[in-house]
Design a protein around this motif. Structure first.
Motif, PDB file in Angstrom:
ATOM      1  N   THR A   1      -1.470   7.871   7.827  1.00 48.90           N
ATOM      2  CA  THR A   1      -2.706   8.245   7.153  1.00 48.90           C
ATOM      3  C   THR A   1      -2.467   9.233   6.021  1.00 48.90           C
ATOM      4  O   THR A   1      -1.661  10.156   6.138  1.00 48.90           O
ATOM      5  N   GLY A   2      -3.175   9.004   4.908  1.00 47.79           N
ATOM      6  CA  GLY A   2      -3.132   9.944   3.803  1.00 47.79           C
ATOM      7  C   GLY A   2      -1.851   9.979   3.006  1.00 47.79           C
ATOM      8  O   GLY A   2      -1.608  10.932   2.264  1.00 47.79           O
ATOM      9  N   CYS A   3      -1.014   8.935   3.110  1.00 43.52           N
ATOM     10  CA  CYS A   3       0.271   8.969   2.398  1.00 43.52           C
ATOM     11  C   CYS A   3       0.188   8.340   1.008  1.00 43.52           C
ATOM     12  O   CYS A   3       1.169   8.366   0.260  1.00 43.52           O
ATOM     13  N   GLY A   4      -0.963   7.748   0.654  1.00 49.41           N
ATOM     14  CA  GLY A   4      -1.118   7.226  -0.699  1.00 49.41           C
ATOM     15  C   GLY A   4      -1.036   5.715  -0.823  1.00 49.41           C
ATOM     16  O   GLY A   4      -0.753   5.211  -1.914  1.00 49.41           O
TER      17      GLY A   4
ATOM     18  N   ILE B   1       5.051  -3.613   1.839  1.00 44.63           N
ATOM     19  CA  ILE B   1       5.632  -2.381   1.295  1.00 44.63           C
ATOM     20  C   ILE B   1       5.371  -1.272   2.303  1.00 44.63           C
ATOM     21  O   ILE B   1       4.211  -0.979   2.628  1.00 44.63           O
ATOM     22  N   ALA B   2       6.433  -0.678   2.826  1.00 46.74           N
ATOM     23  CA  ALA B   2       6.301   0.453   3.742  1.00 46.74           C
ATOM     24  C   ALA B   2       6.149   1.726   2.912  1.00 46.74           C
ATOM     25  O   ALA B   2       6.976   2.013   2.036  1.00 46.74           O
ATOM     26  N   VAL B   3       5.077   2.473   3.175  1.00 39.93           N
ATOM     27  CA  VAL B   3       4.782   3.684   2.409  1.00 39.93           C
ATOM     28  C   VAL B   3       4.873   4.886   3.345  1.00 39.93           C
ATOM     29  O   VAL B   3       4.367   4.841   4.464  1.00 39.93           O
ATOM     30  N   ASP B   4       5.524   5.938   2.911  1.00 39.37           N
ATOM     31  CA  ASP B   4       5.622   7.173   3.692  1.00 39.37           C
ATOM     32  C   ASP B   4       5.176   8.328   2.804  1.00 39.37           C
ATOM     33  O   ASP B   4       4.887   8.150   1.625  1.00 39.37           O
ATOM     34  N   TYR B   5       5.135   9.523   3.380  1.00 43.59           N
ATOM     35  CA  TYR B   5       4.764  10.690   2.594  1.00 43.59           C
ATOM     36  C   TYR B   5       5.795  10.927   1.497  1.00 43.59           C
ATOM     37  O   TYR B   5       6.988  10.697   1.706  1.00 43.59           O
ATOM     38  N   PRO B   6       5.355  11.401   0.341  1.00 45.31           N
ATOM     39  CA  PRO B   6       6.301  11.662  -0.750  1.00 45.31           C
ATOM     40  C   PRO B   6       7.305  12.749  -0.368  1.00 45.31           C
ATOM     41  O   PRO B   6       7.058  13.568   0.519  1.00 45.31           O
TER      42      PRO B   6
ATOM     43  N   PRO C   1      -5.011  12.032 -11.379  1.00 50.64           N
ATOM     44  CA  PRO C   1      -3.609  12.481 -11.375  1.00 50.64           C
ATOM     45  C   PRO C   1      -2.842  11.802 -10.251  1.00 50.64           C
ATOM     46  O   PRO C   1      -3.300  11.765  -9.108  1.00 50.64           O
ATOM     47  N   TYR C   2      -1.700  11.242 -10.578  1.00 46.86           N
ATOM     48  CA  TYR C   2      -0.917  10.522  -9.566  1.00 46.86           C
ATOM     49  C   TYR C   2       0.538  10.468 -10.005  1.00 46.86           C
ATOM     50  O   TYR C   2       0.832  10.232 -11.183  1.00 46.86           O
ATOM     51  N   VAL C   3       1.436  10.696  -9.063  1.00 49.12           N
ATOM     52  CA  VAL C   3       2.870  10.597  -9.321  1.00 49.12           C
ATOM     53  C   VAL C   3       3.384   9.351  -8.598  1.00 49.12           C
ATOM     54  O   VAL C   3       3.322   9.265  -7.375  1.00 49.12           O
ATOM     55  N   PHE C   4       3.860   8.384  -9.357  1.00 53.74           N
ATOM     56  CA  PHE C   4       4.285   7.108  -8.789  1.00 53.74           C
ATOM     57  C   PHE C   4       5.732   7.176  -8.299  1.00 53.74           C
ATOM     58  O   PHE C   4       6.616   7.659  -9.002  1.00 53.74           O
ATOM     59  N   ASP C   5       5.935   6.703  -7.081  1.00 57.29           N
ATOM     60  CA  ASP C   5       7.290   6.483  -6.580  1.00 57.29           C
ATOM     61  C   ASP C   5       7.833   5.226  -7.263  1.00 57.29           C
ATOM     62  O   ASP C   5       7.201   4.164  -7.224  1.00 57.29           O
ATOM     63  N   ARG C   6       8.973   5.337  -7.886  1.00 55.92           N
ATOM     64  CA  ARG C   6       9.470   4.239  -8.724  1.00 55.92           C
ATOM     65  C   ARG C   6       9.718   2.958  -7.932  1.00 55.92           C
ATOM     66  O   ARG C   6       9.402   1.860  -8.400  1.00 55.92           O
ATOM     67  N   ASP C   7      10.297   3.092  -6.757  1.00 49.85           N
ATOM     68  CA  ASP C   7      10.616   1.898  -5.982  1.00 49.85           C
ATOM     69  C   ASP C   7       9.347   1.176  -5.537  1.00 49.85           C
ATOM     70  O   ASP C   7       9.240  -0.052  -5.666  1.00 49.85           O
ATOM     71  N   ARG C   8       8.374   1.939  -5.034  1.00 57.43           N
ATOM     72  CA  ARG C   8       7.121   1.306  -4.604  1.00 57.43           C
ATOM     73  C   ARG C   8       6.356   0.740  -5.785  1.00 57.43           C
ATOM     74  O   ARG C   8       5.754  -0.331  -5.690  1.00 57.43           O
ATOM     75  N   LEU C   9       6.366   1.459  -6.900  1.00 56.11           N
ATOM     76  CA  LEU C   9       5.690   0.954  -8.089  1.00 56.11           C
ATOM     77  C   LEU C   9       6.341  -0.341  -8.559  1.00 56.11           C
ATOM     78  O   LEU C   9       5.638  -1.289  -8.942  1.00 56.11           O
ATOM     79  N   ARG C  10       7.664  -0.404  -8.527  1.00 58.66           N
ATOM     80  CA  ARG C  10       8.368  -1.615  -8.937  1.00 58.66           C
ATOM     81  C   ARG C  10       7.937  -2.808  -8.082  1.00 58.66           C
ATOM     82  O   ARG C  10       7.660  -3.896  -8.596  1.00 58.66           O
ATOM     83  N   LYS C  11       7.859  -2.581  -6.771  1.00 63.49           N
ATOM     84  CA  LYS C  11       7.459  -3.667  -5.878  1.00 63.49           C
ATOM     85  C   LYS C  11       6.010  -4.082  -6.116  1.00 63.49           C
ATOM     86  O   LYS C  11       5.679  -5.279  -6.098  1.00 63.49           O
ATOM     87  N   LEU C  12       5.134  -3.092  -6.322  1.00 63.63           N
ATOM     88  CA  LEU C  12       3.726  -3.396  -6.564  1.00 63.63           C
ATOM     89  C   LEU C  12       3.558  -4.163  -7.864  1.00 63.63           C
ATOM     90  O   LEU C  12       2.832  -5.175  -7.909  1.00 63.63           O
TER      91      LEU C  12
ATOM     92  N   PHE D   1       9.852  17.094  -3.852  1.00 68.39           N
ATOM     93  CA  PHE D   1       9.776  17.170  -5.315  1.00 68.39           C
ATOM     94  C   PHE D   1       8.533  16.441  -5.828  1.00 68.39           C
ATOM     95  O   PHE D   1       7.815  16.946  -6.703  1.00 68.39           O
ATOM     96  N   THR D   2       8.273  15.253  -5.263  1.00 71.88           N
ATOM     97  CA  THR D   2       7.113  14.473  -5.710  1.00 71.88           C
ATOM     98  C   THR D   2       5.811  15.174  -5.357  1.00 71.88           C
ATOM     99  O   THR D   2       4.873  15.222  -6.163  1.00 71.88           O
ATOM    100  N   GLU D   3       5.739  15.749  -4.142  1.00 73.23           N
ATOM    101  CA  GLU D   3       4.511  16.451  -3.768  1.00 73.23           C
ATOM    102  C   GLU D   3       4.294  17.686  -4.639  1.00 73.23           C
ATOM    103  O   GLU D   3       3.146  18.028  -4.961  1.00 73.23           O
ATOM    104  N   LEU D   4       5.366  18.344  -5.026  1.00 72.29           N
ATOM    105  CA  LEU D   4       5.225  19.470  -5.952  1.00 72.29           C
ATOM    106  C   LEU D   4       4.682  18.998  -7.300  1.00 72.29           C
ATOM    107  O   LEU D   4       3.832  19.663  -7.907  1.00 72.29           O
ATOM    108  N   MET D   5       5.147  17.859  -7.758  1.00 67.04           N
ATOM    109  CA  MET D   5       4.646  17.307  -9.013  1.00 67.04           C
ATOM    110  C   MET D   5       3.158  16.973  -8.890  1.00 67.04           C
ATOM    111  O   MET D   5       2.380  17.182  -9.836  1.00 67.04           O
ATOM    112  N   ILE D   6       2.752  16.459  -7.718  1.00 71.34           N
ATOM    113  CA  ILE D   6       1.338  16.147  -7.494  1.00 71.34           C
ATOM    114  C   ILE D   6       0.503  17.425  -7.573  1.00 71.34           C
ATOM    115  O   ILE D   6      -0.530  17.486  -8.255  1.00 71.34           O
ATOM    116  N   LEU D   7       0.954  18.471  -6.878  1.00 66.52           N
ATOM    117  CA  LEU D   7       0.217  19.742  -6.910  1.00 66.52           C
ATOM    118  C   LEU D   7       0.228  20.350  -8.313  1.00 66.52           C
ATOM    119  O   LEU D   7      -0.754  20.979  -8.723  1.00 66.52           O
ATOM    120  N   ASN D   8       1.309  20.171  -9.038  1.00 65.59           N
ATOM    121  CA  ASN D   8       1.369  20.680 -10.408  1.00 65.59           C
ATOM    122  C   ASN D   8       0.280  20.046 -11.269  1.00 65.59           C
ATOM    123  O   ASN D   8      -0.293  20.698 -12.153  1.00 65.59           O
TER     124      ASN D   8
END
Length: 342
Positions: free
Chosen positions: A86-89, A223-228, A57-68, A231-238
């Protein structure tokens, strides 16, 4: 060699049924997005290859996914470096994209004693013979895999200097195997992650992080990655713990963000004067761990506190542990004592 995890059995990739064949995947369907564009992404046909990451299960951040995805489509001679706390995905962003594209991935956990030979391979004694066992890098270059150097910024820069020519497009030369020359597969991708941006760790939080060579870093797009966001973290927990009550998931995310605010305030001055400052944070990885443990021990007395201790606070100083648990009481109210069944 020090890093046994970097070695992959050569025989694992000789099964004819696991020969990699190109395939195309539609963006929206593959990554559960909702856009008005029809975009096809190149990957591989599903063939049960052992190096393809498992889908999680994973919720993709659109901007980071686009760059990747732009990098995976055409790196244009670059490596890719993902940096963030650490642990930001960082690693899971790459591995979960690879899982959905059925793209084999060689994962190398980097440590301070990592040597270039650990990545390239070595000769081993086998039934009286000494065959060459290809390392993770050699396998990735040869077969068209993604190589991930996880926590690259703890590596000795002098060891990484041996990879300059490879990122410049030169073939890989294995002096250890009689000077074998491996042309770079067109689908080979070089990815690295780190807690720093490569210039060392000024905060003192990440032991072992080294300042990397500017010549090496100049070969990467970043690509600079930060904690979601909440809303995104709620989707992850869902996705991960749908059986936890919604109110519990919401308050878990709220507590995580409060801990992070007090953590960052301890190092960049964002905390309000007079507030306690924390030397630990609750990462997305830690948040998911806490949620899973809360569900696992559902019904136990003070289960949220009990699970949080296992997920994070058992390893912090008593004063900070009390401070974090006090935040939990303030955020959850009566739920903090009554548990997740309420």
């Amino acid at each position: 060699m020090e890093n046994g995890a970097a070695q992959q059995p050569q025989a694992a990739y000789q099964n004819p049924e696991r020969i990699l064949q190109p395939a195309f995947y539609e963006l929206n369907e593959t990554f559960d997005l909702d856009t008005n564009q029809l975009i096809l992404l190149e990957g591989y046909k599903e063939c049960g290859h052992p190096a393809v990451p498992a889908v999680q299960p994973y919720v993709f951040d659109r901007d980071r996914l686009r760059k990747l995805l732009a990098f995976l489509d055409n790196p244009e001679g670059d490596g890719l470096y993902l940096c963030g706390p650490t642990g930001c995905g960082k690693t899971s962003l790459v591995s979960q994209a690879a899982a959905r594209l059925h793209w084999p991935t060689q994962m190398v956990p980097v440590h301070g004693r990592l040597e270039l030979d650990d990545l390239l391979g070595q000769k081993v004694l086998e039934n009286g013979n000494t065959p060459f066992l290809y390392g993770a890098l050699s396998t990735a270059v040869k077969e068209g895999h993604i190589l991930i150097l996880d926590e690259m910024d703890v590596a000795d820069p002098s060891e990484l200097a041996g990879l300059y020519d490879l990122l410049d497009g030169a073939p890989l030369v294995l002096a250890q195997n009689g000077g074998e020359i491996i042309p770079v597969h067109p689908r080979f991708r070089f990815v690295a992650t780190g807690n720093s941006a490569g210039a060392g760790d000024g905060s003192g939080l990440y032991q072992g992080v080294l300042r990397q060579s500017l010549a090496w870093l100049d070969r990467f797009r970043v690509i600079a990655v930060d904690y979601p966001d909440e809303f995104t973290e709620l989707m992850i927990l869902n996705q991960v713990v749908p059986n936890l009550p919604v109110i519990v998931r919401e308050k878990m995310v709220k507590l995580a963000n409060e801990v992070r605010r007090l953590f960052t305030g301890g190092f960049d001055g964002k905390a309000v004067e007079g507030e306690s400052q924390l030397s630990v944070t609750l990462s997305t990885r830690g948040l998911v761990r806490w949620a899973k443990l809360s569900l696992r021990f559902q019904g136990a007395p003070r289960v949220l506190e009990y699970a949080l201790e296992q997920a994070l606070t058992a390893r912090v100083e008593p004063a900070e542990r009390q401070a974090i648990h006090r935040i939990g009481h303030d955020v959850f109210g009566d739920l903090w004592s009554s548990g997740v069944d309420s």
